[in-house]
Design a protein around this motif. Structure first.
Motif, mmCIF file in Angstrom:
data_model
loop_
_atom_site.group_PDB
_atom_site.id
_atom_site.type_symbol
_atom_site.label_atom_id
_atom_site.label_comp_id
_atom_site.label_asym_id
_atom_site.label_seq_id
_atom_site.Cartn_x
_atom_site.Cartn_y
_atom_site.Cartn_z
ATOM 1 N N VAL A 44 -6.560 0.732 2.511
ATOM 2 C CA VAL A 44 -8.032 0.941 2.308
ATOM 3 C C VAL A 44 -7.938 1.590 1.366
ATOM 4 C CG1 VAL A 44 -10.099 0.798 2.091
ATOM 5 C CG2 VAL A 44 -9.079 -0.898 3.628
ATOM 6 N N LEU A 45 -7.849 3.635 1.653
ATOM 7 C CA LEU A 45 -7.704 4.177 1.101
ATOM 8 C C LEU A 45 -6.783 4.445 -0.525
ATOM 9 C CD1 LEU A 45 -8.459 6.941 3.586
ATOM 10 C CD2 LEU A 45 -10.157 5.419 2.081
ATOM 11 N N PHE A 46 -5.535 4.145 -0.050
ATOM 12 C CA PHE A 46 -4.634 4.433 -0.433
ATOM 13 C C PHE A 46 -3.755 3.259 -1.846
ATOM 14 C CE2 PHE A 46 -3.654 7.963 2.102
ATOM 15 C CZ PHE A 46 -4.479 8.744 2.001
ATOM 16 N N HIS A 47 -3.702 2.125 -1.066
ATOM 17 C CA HIS A 47 -3.292 0.887 -1.831
ATOM 18 C C HIS A 47 -4.162 -0.106 -2.346
ATOM 19 C CE1 HIS A 47 0.716 3.033 -1.001
ATOM 20 N NE2 HIS A 47 -0.027 3.295 0.158
ATOM 21 N N ASP A 48 -5.794 0.071 -2.075
ATOM 22 C CA ASP A 48 -6.566 -0.721 -2.210
ATOM 23 C C ASP A 48 -6.822 -1.465 -1.896
ATOM 24 O OD1 ASP A 48 -7.282 0.846 -4.549
ATOM 25 O OD2 ASP A 48 -5.924 0.282 -5.984
ATOM 26 N N ALA A 49 -5.567 -1.909 -0.853
ATOM 27 C CA ALA A 49 -6.077 -3.656 0.013
ATOM 28 C C ALA A 49 -7.835 -3.295 0.687
ATOM 29 C CB ALA A 49 -5.567 -2.795 1.757
ATOM 30 N N PRO A 50 -8.088 -4.474 0.817
ATOM 31 C CA PRO A 50 -9.559 -4.472 0.681
ATOM 32 C C PRO A 50 -10.017 -4.287 2.023
ATOM 33 C CG PRO A 50 -8.742 -6.765 1.024
ATOM 34 C CD PRO A 50 -7.552 -5.570 0.773
ATOM 35 N N ALA A 51 -11.881 -3.273 1.382
ATOM 36 C CA ALA A 51 -12.277 -2.712 2.784
ATOM 37 C C ALA A 51 -12.395 -3.613 4.250
ATOM 38 C CB ALA A 51 -13.541 -1.914 2.214
ATOM 39 N N THR B 252 1.202 5.834 5.203
ATOM 40 C CA THR B 252 0.878 5.008 4.349
ATOM 41 C C THR B 252 0.900 5.294 2.720
ATOM 42 O OG1 THR B 252 -1.491 5.305 4.211
ATOM 43 C CG2 THR B 252 -0.667 3.678 5.191
ATOM 44 N N THR B 253 1.481 7.041 3.388
ATOM 45 C CA THR B 253 1.195 7.164 1.683
ATOM 46 C C THR B 253 3.092 8.074 0.806
ATOM 47 O OG1 THR B 253 1.719 9.991 3.086
ATOM 48 C CG2 THR B 253 -0.560 9.017 2.299
#
Length: 122
Positions: free
Chosen positions: A54-61, A119-120
């Motif tokens: 969510v923070l780094f890859h624009d996955a839905p909150a 995820t980074t």
């Protein structure tokens, strides 16, 4: 709709935890609650991965809310870790109780941080 998703995911998480915990305890000869520790570490790793997505890859909150709060909340079981630690104290196994209580806290924090860090790299 999110509330329903959290409730359903939480139910699935709790059932998955029960099945895995039961299978691991049946195979384990240890009196220590290692299956619970493993489940908590795995759930924390997954939560770190979800948070990073969510923070780094624009996955839905909403994914973090439903899967993180719902599934991971139902899957992990820190209350059982507390009960297991108290049972070990009652049995006068103080070192084991401390190892389970503090070891679970330390390893779950490391697992969550590792999931977030992974995820980074994507």
């Amino acid at each position: 709709m999110i509330v329903v998703g959290v409730a359903l995911a939480g139910s699935v998480g709790a059932v998955v935890r029960f099945v895995i915990d039961s299978a691991l305890r049946a195979r384990s000869g240890s009196s220590l609650p290692w299956p619970t520790v493993l489940i908590n570490v795995t759930g924390s790793l997954l939560l770190g991965l979800l948070t990073g997505a969510v923070l780094f890859h624009d996955a839905p909150a909403e994914m973090l809310t439903i899967v993180g709060v719902g599934f991971c909340g139902g899957f992990t079981t820190f209350s059982t870790t507390s009960v297991d630690s108290v049972r070990l104290i009652v049995a006068r196994r103080y070192a084991s109780a401390a190892a389970i209580a503090f070891g679970t806290l330390a390893t779950t924090l490391v697992a969550a941080a590792a999931g977030l860090a992974l995820t980074t790299l994507w």
